[in-house]
Write an enzyme that holds these catalytic residues in place. Sequence first.
Site, mmCIF file in Angstrom:
data_model
loop_
_atom_site.group_PDB
_atom_site.id
_atom_site.type_symbol
_atom_site.label_atom_id
_atom_site.label_comp_id
_atom_site.label_asym_id
_atom_site.label_seq_id
_atom_site.Cartn_x
_atom_site.Cartn_y
_atom_site.Cartn_z
ATOM 1 N N LYS A 235 1.256 4.571 -2.955
ATOM 2 C CA LYS A 235 0.836 5.546 -2.407
ATOM 3 C C LYS A 235 2.335 6.623 -2.854
ATOM 4 O O LYS A 235 2.058 7.724 -3.169
ATOM 5 C CB LYS A 235 0.484 5.683 -1.161
ATOM 6 C CG LYS A 235 -1.099 5.217 -0.926
ATOM 7 C CD LYS A 235 -2.126 6.047 -2.040
ATOM 8 C CE LYS A 235 -3.292 5.391 -1.712
ATOM 9 N NZ LYS A 235 -4.312 6.095 -2.484
ATOM 10 N N TYR B 80 0.696 -1.260 -0.037
ATOM 11 C CA TYR B 80 0.011 0.043 0.070
ATOM 12 C C TYR B 80 0.762 1.396 -0.161
ATOM 13 O O TYR B 80 0.580 2.334 -0.687
ATOM 14 C CB TYR B 80 -1.020 0.109 1.282
ATOM 15 C CG TYR B 80 -1.937 0.995 1.332
ATOM 16 C CD1 TYR B 80 -2.695 1.396 0.466
ATOM 17 C CD2 TYR B 80 -1.695 2.036 2.395
ATOM 18 C CE1 TYR B 80 -3.647 2.575 0.690
ATOM 19 C CE2 TYR B 80 -2.651 3.015 2.620
ATOM 20 C CZ TYR B 80 -3.658 3.159 1.451
ATOM 21 O OH TYR B 80 -4.649 4.361 1.571
#
Length: 244
Positions: free
Chosen positions: A156, A152
């Site tokens: 990002k 994740y």
Amino acid sequence: MEDQRVAVVTGASRGIGRAIALALGATGHAVVVGYASNDAAAEEVVNEITAAGGRAVAARADVAEEGDVAAMFDTAVAAYGGVDVVVNSAGRTALAPIAELELDVLDAVHRTNIRGSFVVAREAARRVRSGGAIVLLSTSVVGLRFPRYGAYAASKGAVEAMTLILAREMRGRDITVNAVAPGPTATELFFEGKDEATVEQLAKQPPMERLGTPADIAAVVAFLTGPGGRWVNGQVLRANGGII
């Protein structure tokens, strides 16, 4: 209402995206409520905006599919005449140590978070009118480096890189490009897979000793896309209550 600003918000059927759509509707934007699959939830957001006197329409789109995203922007143009604000809140997460994460899960996270952000940003760069704003959603985990967030946070981190570059590519067009990086925020996505002790531990980490709320993040986005945020450009704002 030809002078009304028009906002396209993805991931707007729930969580932070929903709060952003409502906040922009409340500040006078006509809102295109972008969503992936939940028709009923998207219509609820549209109804809430219109019930308060605003204008809104739902548009179903997979952010990683360029045809879907182009059609969502076409909806904005057809309904309201153009696009001034784009907020990409659509996202996916997966929690596992890097040594244990299945690659098909990694691919799914990156398809939504990297490819999806890129497709939305690309369409925004082509369509947003002068005086507009583009906001991509990142995460404070990029800096906090929590274990199990490798896939994740990596996705990002890519979002932050493209944000900073796109801001410079918009030179001369009077369009701001920023990223907002929430910390732990009380959404369905955040609570998924976490026990009560983990949630309590995360809530205690900021000096303000609570989780963020979707409304907290929406207020930051509303600032960046409003008249007060015009001189903030090419930045990543860590909206996390001071967590370090």
